[in-house]
Write a protein that holds these residues in place. Structure first.
Motif, short mmCIF file in Angstrom:
data_model
loop_
_atom_site.label_atom_id
_atom_site.label_comp_id
_atom_site.label_asym_id
_atom_site.label_seq_id
_atom_site.Cartn_x
_atom_site.Cartn_y
_atom_site.Cartn_z
N ALA A 143 27.45 51.96 58.74
CA ALA A 143 27.48 52.63 57.27
C ALA A 143 28.77 53.23 57.19
N ILE A 144 29.49 52.81 55.98
CA ILE A 144 30.57 52.24 55.78
C ILE A 144 31.35 52.97 54.31
N LYS A 145 32.48 53.47 54.13
CA LYS A 145 33.90 53.36 52.78
C LYS A 145 33.71 52.26 52.40
N PRO A 146 33.46 50.87 51.21
CA PRO A 146 33.85 49.96 51.00
C PRO A 146 34.84 49.85 49.99
N LEU A 158 27.54 51.94 51.91
CA LEU A 158 27.40 51.11 52.11
C LEU A 158 26.76 50.52 53.13
N LEU A 159 25.58 50.06 53.18
CA LEU A 159 24.52 49.82 54.68
C LEU A 159 25.00 48.09 55.10
N VAL A 160 25.55 48.39 55.84
CA VAL A 160 25.85 46.22 56.12
C VAL A 160 24.86 46.31 57.53
N GLY A 161 23.72 45.69 57.65
CA GLY A 161 22.78 45.40 59.34
C GLY A 161 22.60 43.96 59.64
N ILE A 202 36.71 47.79 54.91
CA ILE A 202 36.49 48.85 54.53
C ILE A 202 37.69 49.70 55.28
N GLU A 203 37.15 50.53 54.06
CA GLU A 203 38.41 51.76 53.96
C GLU A 203 37.49 52.78 55.05
N MET A 261 44.73 53.99 60.13
CA MET A 261 44.43 53.01 60.72
C MET A 261 42.46 53.87 61.46
N GLN A 262 41.45 53.08 61.02
CA GLN A 262 40.24 53.99 60.44
C GLN A 262 39.52 53.98 62.05
N TYR A 263 38.69 54.70 62.74
CA TYR A 263 37.89 54.37 63.61
C TYR A 263 36.81 54.04 64.14
N PHE A 264 36.61 53.56 64.73
CA PHE A 264 34.91 53.04 64.66
C PHE A 264 34.24 53.99 65.56
#
Length: 507
Positions: free
Chosen positions: A256-259, A289-292, A321-322, A1-4
């Motif tokens: 900022a994510i690792k897609p 990746l920046l998503v805004g 989202i990795e 599980m990826q934490y926000f």
């Protein structure tokens, strides 16, 4: 599980170490005092230094911790659907000037990178504006027609290289992106090596206009100078310009994510609500990746964490989202006609210069501002002066926006005086805030993660509007003019200059 991420942190600030500088502790004399340690102030100091002027640069906090450290870092003259409106309200000649001026700003960045050999992930890309809303298709077509009139290289398209629904799009070629703090670190190093005085935690609070200008700092030190360049959000000195009524603040959010999915390149922004912007960055040879987006007026809108959740949902559905890496928000100022204010503050203050109102496009406009301010100080003619002059007045767009902006201020000034919650202060959960009435005073209480209470008077110290809680950044924000305060009442962002009153917890 990826934490926000539980707390906001900018990728740029986290991945670049900027040197620290002392506080000003004695009176000094220079040719030019530059106020504001963001990209506009540092670049202005840099170009003035190159002309042999004696310059001091001061910041109320630390260098590059403000908007510059929280940007999307797009280097582009594609500033939304702007050129059709510029032709309509200013004419073809000035619209063409706006494009050329921002292109020159972008070119200054590129030549500086090449000159100083800065490894800041600079890379050129095509910029896209797109829409999936039918009512904006005609506006994009009008913008494309404006591109043709102004000889801007671009294409009108009915899709983009991303797998999302799109009805129309327009491109602008040869735009760019970079790591803004790595770039700025190199300029700060140059300033320091060339003897430019730099001071942090040195807040300018006033100006005495005598034979020479005297900038007065919060710790009662004086900077005597011939020119002042106020490169802060709201001008710190605003005796006659009334810029708080001529600028409005908007907040926006970034992840900022690792897609999971491969990204095809390019820089993207839509035109409808909710806003979406995205672009790739390379960090330590890894593609992120920046998503805004999620723009709204400061101190207004839904709970801030809901904006982050909306971006997370969009990113997950569009790119996969990795890993979540960072989340942060920023605040930008817009002028009444969406053209920055750059130049003398008023006709009666020719030696007090300002640079503000960059909207969300501060990478090019900051460099444009530095060149304009430099030329003004050196007495050189610059053909862009009139277009960006802070004392310009274009009736159609400016009156309309002035009225709507200040009617909105008046609405919040009245409504928020009576906006209270019925919650008992003892019922506050950890990391939760609420607004109460304490002995007739509107008060804001925040309980931190350790259970400690912080209670402040929520009346903004600028003009008396009532503050709202920002759950994403844990700040008290003003819905009228965008001032922001931390949980202990200290000013994070103006135009407010004075802290909030701390209320006794025993009350």
């Amino acid at each position: 599980m990826q934490y926000f991420p539980q707390t906001p942190q900018s990728l740029w600030i986290e991945t670049e170490t900027i040197p620290h500088f002392p506080t000003l502790k004695e009176d000094i004399s220079v040719d030019v005092a530059v106020i504001g340690g963001g990209i506009a102030g540092i670049t202005t100091a840099y170009v003035l230094m190159q002309e042999g002027l004696k310059v001091v640069l001061i910041d109320a906090d630390e260098l590059l911790k403000g908007t510059t450290g929280h940007t999307t870092a797009k280097i582009t003259a594609q500033h939304g659907l702007v050129y059709h409106e510029l032709i309509k309200h200013f004419g073809k000649e000035k619209a063409e000037m706006y494009f050329k001026a921002n292109q020159e700003g972008a070119e200054l960045i590129q030549t500086t990178i090449e000159k100083l050999n800065i490894a800041c992930s600079y890379d050129q890309h095509t910029a896209y504006i797109y829409t999936n809303a039918q009512e904006y298709v005609k506006k994009i077509e009008q913008e494309y027609a404006a591109y043709n009139k102004l000889h801007i290289k671009g294409e009108l398209k009915d899709d983009i290289p991303i797998n999302i629904p799109v009805k129309a799009a327009i491109t602008m070629e040869h735009q760019a992106q970079f790591h803004p703090l790595t770039y700025m670190h190199a300029l700060v190093k140059q300033l320091d090596q060339q003897g430019v005085m730099i001071f942090e935690h040195t807040e300018a609070i006033d100006i005495k206009e005598e034979k020479n200008i005297k900038v007065i700092t919060k710790n009662d030190k004086t900077i005597s100078c011939t020119y002042v360049c106020s490169c802060t959000h709201f001008p710190f000195y605003d005796r006659a310009g009334l810029y708080f009524s001529r600028l409005y603040a908007e907040r926006s959010y970034l992840l900022a994510i690792k897609p999971i999915k491969a990204f095809p390149g390019g820089m993207y922004v839509n035109v409808e609500n909710p806003t979406r912007t995205f672009r790739e960055i390379i960090h330590h040879n890894e593609k992120l990746l920046l998503v805004g987006g999620e723009n709204h007026k400061a101190g207004q809108g839904s709970l801030e964490m809901q904006h982050y959740e909306a971006l997370r949902h969009f990113a997950k559905n569009t790119f996969g989202i990795e890993q979540y890496l960072y989340r942060w928000s920023t605040q930008d100022l817009s002028t009444l006609d969406n053209v920055p204010y750059i130049g003398p503050m008023t006709k009666k203050h020719p030696n007090i210069l300002i640079a503000t109102g960059f909207k969300k496009w501060g990478m090019t406009t900051s460099h444009l501002a530095a060149m304009l301010l430099r030329d003004y100080i050196l007495g050189k003619r610059n053909s862009y002066n009139e277009l960006f002059s802070p004392i310009r007045f274009e009736a159609a767009p400016m009156v309309r926006t002035f009225l709507s902006t200040n009617l909105d201020v008046a609405k919040h000034f009245v409504k928020d005086k009576f906006d209270l919650q019925n919650q008992n202060i003892c019922e506050l959960q950890k990391d939760e805030a609420a607004i109460f009435r304490i002995k007739g005073k509107r008060a804001g209480a925040y309980k931190d993660k350790n259970g400690k209470l912080f209670i402040v008077d929520t009346t903004c110290t600028h003009l008396g509007c009532e503050l709202q809680w920002n759950s994403g950044d844990r700040t008290w924000d003003c819905p009228c003019h965008g001032s922001r305060f931390n949980i202990t009442g200290e000013v994070i962002e103006g135009p407010a200059k004075h802290p909030l009153t701390i209320l006794n917890i025993e009350e």
